[in-house]
Design a protein around this motif. Sequence first.
Motif, mmCIF file in Angstrom:
data_model
loop_
_atom_site.group_PDB
_atom_site.id
_atom_site.type_symbol
_atom_site.label_atom_id
_atom_site.label_comp_id
_atom_site.label_asym_id
_atom_site.label_seq_id
_atom_site.Cartn_x
_atom_site.Cartn_y
_atom_site.Cartn_z
ATOM 1 N N ALA A 252 -32.219 2.480 7.502
ATOM 2 C CA ALA A 252 -31.067 3.218 8.027
ATOM 3 C C ALA A 252 -30.251 3.844 6.901
ATOM 4 N N ARG A 253 -29.288 4.664 7.285
ATOM 5 C CA ARG A 253 -28.351 5.266 6.343
ATOM 6 C C ARG A 253 -26.973 4.686 6.611
ATOM 7 N N LEU A 254 -26.244 4.338 5.550
ATOM 8 C CA LEU A 254 -24.950 3.672 5.693
ATOM 9 C C LEU A 254 -23.853 4.466 5.004
ATOM 10 N N LYS A 255 -22.739 4.609 5.719
ATOM 11 C CA LYS A 255 -21.537 5.197 5.130
ATOM 12 C C LYS A 255 -20.421 4.166 5.254
ATOM 13 N N ALA A 256 -19.632 4.009 4.200
ATOM 14 C CA ALA A 256 -18.526 3.049 4.216
ATOM 15 C C ALA A 256 -17.192 3.790 4.150
ATOM 16 N N ALA A 257 -16.289 3.450 5.055
ATOM 17 C CA ALA A 257 -14.908 3.932 5.011
ATOM 18 C C ALA A 257 -14.058 2.765 4.519
ATOM 19 N N LYS A 258 -13.412 2.926 3.361
ATOM 20 C CA LYS A 258 -12.784 1.799 2.682
ATOM 21 C C LYS A 258 -11.265 1.785 2.863
ATOM 22 N N VAL A 259 -10.768 0.681 3.384
ATOM 23 C CA VAL A 259 -9.327 0.494 3.550
ATOM 24 C C VAL A 259 -8.635 0.561 2.193
ATOM 25 N N GLN A 260 -9.277 0.016 1.156
ATOM 26 C CA GLN A 260 -8.663 -0.012 -0.167
ATOM 27 C C GLN A 260 -8.343 1.396 -0.663
ATOM 28 N N ASP A 261 -9.197 2.368 -0.363
ATOM 29 C CA ASP A 261 -8.920 3.750 -0.770
ATOM 30 C C ASP A 261 -7.625 4.253 -0.147
ATOM 31 N N TYR A 262 -7.380 3.869 1.088
ATOM 32 C CA TYR A 262 -6.169 4.308 1.792
ATOM 33 C C TYR A 262 -4.926 3.614 1.225
ATOM 34 N N ILE A 263 -5.075 2.383 0.798
ATOM 35 C CA ILE A 263 -3.958 1.673 0.180
ATOM 36 C C ILE A 263 -3.660 2.261 -1.195
ATOM 37 N N ASP A 264 -4.718 2.562 -1.937
ATOM 38 C CA ASP A 264 -4.556 3.090 -3.291
ATOM 39 C C ASP A 264 -3.833 4.423 -3.311
ATOM 40 N N ASP A 265 -4.114 5.293 -2.318
ATOM 41 C CA ASP A 265 -3.469 6.614 -2.341
ATOM 42 C C ASP A 265 -2.236 6.698 -1.439
ATOM 43 N N GLY A 266 -1.808 5.556 -0.882
ATOM 44 C CA GLY A 266 -0.544 5.514 -0.148
ATOM 45 C C GLY A 266 -0.615 5.838 1.321
ATOM 46 N N ARG A 267 -1.815 6.095 1.843
ATOM 47 C CA ARG A 267 -1.915 6.394 3.275
ATOM 48 C C ARG A 267 -1.716 5.153 4.131
ATOM 49 N N LEU A 268 -1.960 3.973 3.558
ATOM 50 C CA LEU A 268 -1.723 2.708 4.242
ATOM 51 C C LEU A 268 -0.994 1.766 3.292
ATOM 52 N N ARG A 269 -0.284 0.807 3.876
ATOM 53 C CA ARG A 269 0.396 -0.224 3.091
ATOM 54 C C ARG A 269 -0.117 -1.589 3.495
ATOM 55 N N GLU A 270 -0.155 -2.486 2.524
ATOM 56 C CA GLU A 270 -0.525 -3.868 2.824
ATOM 57 C C GLU A 270 0.479 -4.449 3.823
ATOM 58 N N ARG A 271 -0.015 -5.270 4.740
ATOM 59 C CA ARG A 271 0.846 -5.934 5.707
ATOM 60 C C ARG A 271 1.492 -7.161 5.076
ATOM 61 N N PRO A 272 2.685 -7.536 5.526
ATOM 62 C CA PRO A 272 3.343 -8.744 4.982
ATOM 63 C C PRO A 272 2.504 -10.003 5.161
ATOM 64 N N ASP A 273 1.709 -10.066 6.250
ATOM 65 C CA ASP A 273 0.909 -11.266 6.487
ATOM 66 C C ASP A 273 -0.423 -11.239 5.731
ATOM 67 N N GLY A 274 -0.692 -10.148 5.005
ATOM 68 C CA GLY A 274 -1.909 -10.060 4.209
ATOM 69 C C GLY A 274 -3.162 -9.684 4.984
ATOM 70 N N GLN A 275 -3.062 -9.555 6.302
ATOM 71 C CA GLN A 275 -4.243 -9.236 7.104
ATOM 72 C C GLN A 275 -4.574 -7.744 7.010
ATOM 73 N N ARG A 276 -5.842 -7.463 6.841
ATOM 74 C CA ARG A 276 -6.275 -6.066 6.755
ATOM 75 C C ARG A 276 -7.046 -5.609 7.987
ATOM 76 N N ASN A 277 -7.379 -6.515 8.887
ATOM 77 C CA ASN A 277 -8.130 -6.099 10.070
ATOM 78 C C ASN A 277 -7.412 -4.989 10.845
ATOM 79 N N PRO A 278 -6.086 -5.112 11.080
ATOM 80 C CA PRO A 278 -5.406 -4.038 11.810
ATOM 81 C C PRO A 278 -5.361 -2.715 11.040
ATOM 82 N N LEU A 279 -5.610 -2.756 9.727
ATOM 83 C CA LEU A 279 -5.568 -1.541 8.925
ATOM 84 C C LEU A 279 -6.849 -0.714 9.034
ATOM 85 N N GLN A 280 -7.838 -1.204 9.759
ATOM 86 C CA GLN A 280 -9.108 -0.491 9.873
ATOM 87 C C GLN A 280 -9.024 0.738 10.782
#
Length: 302
Positions: free
Chosen positions: A87-115
């Motif tokens: 198969a062919r795989l593409k990854a969309a990375k939450v960390q990229d969104y945090i790094d460029d400011g499009r997303l912020r870390e949650r106070p509880d540290g959970q990243r599942n809702p950030l997907q």
Amino acid sequence: MSEAIRPLTELQALESESIHIFREVAATFRTPVMLFSGGKDSVVMLHLAAKAFWPAPIPFTLLHVDTGHNFPEVLTYRDWATEFYGARLKAAKVQDYIDDGRLRERPDGQRNPLQTVPLLDAITEGKHDAVFGGGRRDEERARAKERVFSLRDEFGQWDPRNQRPELWSLYNGRHLPGEHVRVFPLSNWTELDIWDYIEAEKIELPSIYYAHEREVVERDGMWIAVTEVTPAREGDTVENRLVRYRTVGDMSCTAAVLSAATTVADVITEVGLSTLTERGATRADDRLSEAAMEDRKREGYF
């Protein structure tokens, strides 16, 4: 006299239904994509897709929304399985969104809702009109409301009142420009069905689905692994326990269960005796509120 036709077993009927769904989507939609995390449900879904189109290659890309907090064993397996099934795989990375400011870390540290945002962006960028997901009706109450073909609006949002009937397994994939359809080929499977199929098809899984020793702490009635993402807190008692994982989501919200099940047969026995779903027993993100999953689905989550 010819031998009488034998009726399908339950597993064969489920397999046949899922393969029909894959072929229906391939024939109806232009650019489907399949969510693939390396977890057991997505692995079974990938195996079914390979059988549906064999000997041709799987005719769509795999998409993993990578939180950056995934279990290393699962990421290693994800890459192996992608190659194994061709198969062919593409990854969309939450960390990229945090790094460029499009997303912020949650106070509880959970990243599942950030997907949600990376997922919707990947769907838009890929112009995907159908998205396969490994959700099952028995996992959680909100998922029990899903149809096999689940319409999402132009914002990727889910409205349980705006779903189509599916009488006689007739699926309606019609949608307006900008909308897409989430498709759940495993909708009628249970956790036990998944494990029975894994045994029947001899499907390889990440090692953490089986009992192994791991440093854990008991927190809110769940066994949380001690990792860089989930370190021990002041007052925690770190124990070395024999555990396994029933589901392998983000490390920040996924707990283990005490278990001595080292084989598929052992796991089948254990699951058959359990009175809790895997999400109810091991997912902290589903304990945020009574309608935690439904709220996330309305925003565009899986």
